[in-house]
Design a protein around this motif. Sequence first.
Motif, PDB file in Angstrom:
ATOM      1  N   ALA A 181       0.810  -1.124  -0.092  1.00 44.94           N
ATOM      2  CA  ALA A 181      -0.008  -0.191  -0.032  1.00 44.94           C
ATOM      3  C   ALA A 181       0.840   1.322   0.032  1.00 44.94           C
ATOM      4  CB  ALA A 181      -1.053   0.040   1.125  1.00 44.94           C
ATOM      5  N   ASP A 182       2.070   1.209   0.354  1.00 43.59           N
ATOM      6  CA  ASP A 182       3.152   2.246   0.630  1.00 43.59           C
ATOM      7  C   ASP A 182       3.169   2.633  -1.080  1.00 43.59           C
ATOM      8  OD1 ASP A 182       5.616   1.309   2.741  1.00 43.59           O
ATOM      9  OD2 ASP A 182       3.603   1.809   3.068  1.00 43.59           O
ATOM     10  N   GLU A 183       2.803   1.865  -1.981  1.00 48.20           N
ATOM     11  CA  GLU A 183       3.081   2.469  -3.274  1.00 48.20           C
ATOM     12  C   GLU A 183       1.907   2.920  -3.880  1.00 48.20           C
ATOM     13  OE1 GLU A 183       4.712  -0.750  -5.766  1.00 48.20           O
ATOM     14  OE2 GLU A 183       5.849  -1.469  -3.914  1.00 48.20           O
ATOM     15  N   ILE A 184       0.928   2.917  -3.125  1.00 50.50           N
ATOM     16  CA  ILE A 184      -0.363   3.634  -3.714  1.00 50.50           C
ATOM     17  C   ILE A 184      -0.251   5.300  -3.461  1.00 50.50           C
ATOM     18  CG2 ILE A 184      -2.870   3.822  -3.467  1.00 50.50           C
ATOM     19  CD1 ILE A 184      -3.057   0.806  -2.845  1.00 50.50           C
ATOM     20  N   THR A 185      -0.622   5.958  -4.458  1.00 49.73           N
ATOM     21  CA  THR A 185      -0.247   7.643  -4.329  1.00 49.73           C
ATOM     22  C   THR A 185      -1.353   8.117  -3.452  1.00 49.73           C
ATOM     23  OG1 THR A 185       0.501   7.615  -6.573  1.00 49.73           O
ATOM     24  CG2 THR A 185       0.147   9.622  -5.632  1.00 49.73           C
ATOM     25  N   PRO A 186      -1.030   8.736  -2.481  1.00 50.62           N
ATOM     26  CA  PRO A 186      -2.112   9.458  -1.529  1.00 50.62           C
ATOM     27  C   PRO A 186      -2.923  10.366  -2.294  1.00 50.62           C
ATOM     28  CG  PRO A 186      -0.102   9.419  -0.349  1.00 50.62           C
ATOM     29  CD  PRO A 186       0.293   9.100  -1.671  1.00 50.62           C
ATOM     30  N   VAL A 187      -4.280  10.318  -2.341  1.00 50.48           N
ATOM     31  CA  VAL A 187      -4.985  11.571  -2.987  1.00 50.48           C
ATOM     32  C   VAL A 187      -5.700  12.249  -1.897  1.00 50.48           C
ATOM     33  CG1 VAL A 187      -6.923  11.958  -4.818  1.00 50.48           C
ATOM     34  CG2 VAL A 187      -5.154  10.213  -5.138  1.00 50.48           C
ATOM     35  N   PRO A 188      -5.417  13.555  -1.899  1.00 47.19           N
ATOM     36  CA  PRO A 188      -6.533  14.171  -0.728  1.00 47.19           C
ATOM     37  C   PRO A 188      -8.022  13.802  -0.804  1.00 47.19           C
ATOM     38  CG  PRO A 188      -4.601  15.607  -1.733  1.00 47.19           C
ATOM     39  CD  PRO A 188      -4.829  14.468  -2.441  1.00 47.19           C
ATOM     40  N   ALA A 189      -8.543  13.645   0.419  1.00 46.47           N
ATOM     41  CA  ALA A 189      -9.871  13.428   0.309  1.00 46.47           C
ATOM     42  C   ALA A 189     -10.863  14.581  -0.004  1.00 46.47           C
ATOM     43  CB  ALA A 189     -10.395  12.499   1.612  1.00 46.47           C
ATOM     44  N   PRO A 190     -11.916  14.621  -0.703  1.00 48.50           N
ATOM     45  CA  PRO A 190     -12.940  15.964  -0.787  1.00 48.50           C
ATOM     46  C   PRO A 190     -13.257  16.498   0.322  1.00 48.50           C
ATOM     47  CG  PRO A 190     -13.668  14.058  -2.380  1.00 48.50           C
ATOM     48  CD  PRO A 190     -12.501  13.540  -1.444  1.00 48.50           C
ATOM     49  N   ALA A 191     -13.206  17.821   0.203  1.00 52.44           N
ATOM     50  CA  ALA A 191     -13.604  18.451   1.536  1.00 52.44           C
ATOM     51  C   ALA A 191     -14.885  18.108   2.155  1.00 52.44           C
ATOM     52  CB  ALA A 191     -13.764  19.907   1.330  1.00 52.44           C
ATOM     53  N   GLY A 192     -15.925  17.784   1.441  1.00 49.44           N
ATOM     54  CA  GLY A 192     -17.061  17.214   1.785  1.00 49.44           C
ATOM     55  C   GLY A 192     -17.104  15.867   3.094  1.00 49.44           C
TER      56      GLY A 192
END
Lengths: 183, 241
Positions: B59-70
């Motif tokens: 899972a380290d290799e999965i790029t983090p993606v900021p979660a939507p604000a809502g």
Amino acid sequence: MTPNAAREDLRLALGRVALRDAAALEDVYRATSSKLFGVCLRILHDREEAEDVLQEVYLSVWAKAGQYDPGRVSPITWLAAVARNRAIDRVRARPRPSSPLDAAAEAADPSPTAIALMETDEDSRRLRACLEELETNSADAIRTAFFEGYTYEALAERIGAPLGTVKGWIRRGLQRLKGCLER
Amino acid sequence: MSDRPLPFDGDDGADMMAAEYALGVLDQLGRARAERRMTEDPHFNAEVHAWEERLAPLADEITPVPAPAGVWPRIAAALAGPASQEAKRWERQTLWRNLGFWRGATAASLALAAASLVLVLLPPKQPTRAPITLAASLAPPDAPEPYIVTVDAKTGVVTAPGQPAPDPTRSAELWLIPEGEKPRSLGVLDPSRPHEVKLSPELARRAVEGAVIAVTLEPLGGSPTGDPTGPVIAKGTLASL
């Protein structure tokens, strides 16, 4: 903050979540939502669904934090497993089987990038070394299955090999991984 | 199509199913089977968790993606929802004894959990009847909190603090296990109030020094069979005070 300190903070926060501390759940969310959203997106390939599932993930963490044994697994491993499981459940429940072509736009990058958020570098290194010992087909199949959450059938379709062959690659690979990691 | 078992497949390929579940390659039916097995088979459950740990660095290799604000506001709103104010207050005032404590948690992990306790524990309400004569302490010696079940030998009443089960989909059931005999149910623990049960004369005769008091995790509402069906999460032996 060192990865160790971040991990301990997260462990303590999960302990407070088990005690029904909502502020602690927000702490957990702030620390991990990007990683877990990334995990969900990778499996669902649909932003709206990934948002829904992400919400379910943290509500699930709220309900089950009491089951997290701080002595057993690292907190991010536990959280990522909750996220992967919910995302995969959602995929499995889709009315039509997910097409491997859905993933074409975000194909798995064959060269691993090393974003060690909270797993120890040691664990990452050991797994990578053990994966390199596998036959290429096994290693690639395992990685694709992990990232994309495919069933055996979908995986075989994506790879373009017979189902039995792919099952063999995965099972042999997993057995060898276990042996290698236990050395 | 038959799959030849691999040479190292032990235990009906259960270990392989655990790995396949953790990896995610099982179909819906396979996942349901594995999830049920996890609740019934502690070894299988442990093997699934071991595999999740082995594979986790991927899972380290999965790029983090900021979660939507809502997303967070919706989660916060869902938390505030159905629970009543009083139930919430009671929950805040109770120590949550999670399964981690009972499953051989290390001293280090207990210390960590203790460090995370920011809430003050209210002592259980003292009974106003005649003095209690027998008590069992069900918490491990290094637990941050005692959990005492008492038996009033005169009235035959058993009292136990109310506790939520560590798993909201299960119930915590209390049992009396007289020496050399099979367990007798003392009822399901209510998360919101102390548990009091008056023993029948036959049971009261058996609630003596040396008898064991235990808590198991059962399906919601308690064991469907009358015998314990779930794991023992706490136990202690009755002794006179």
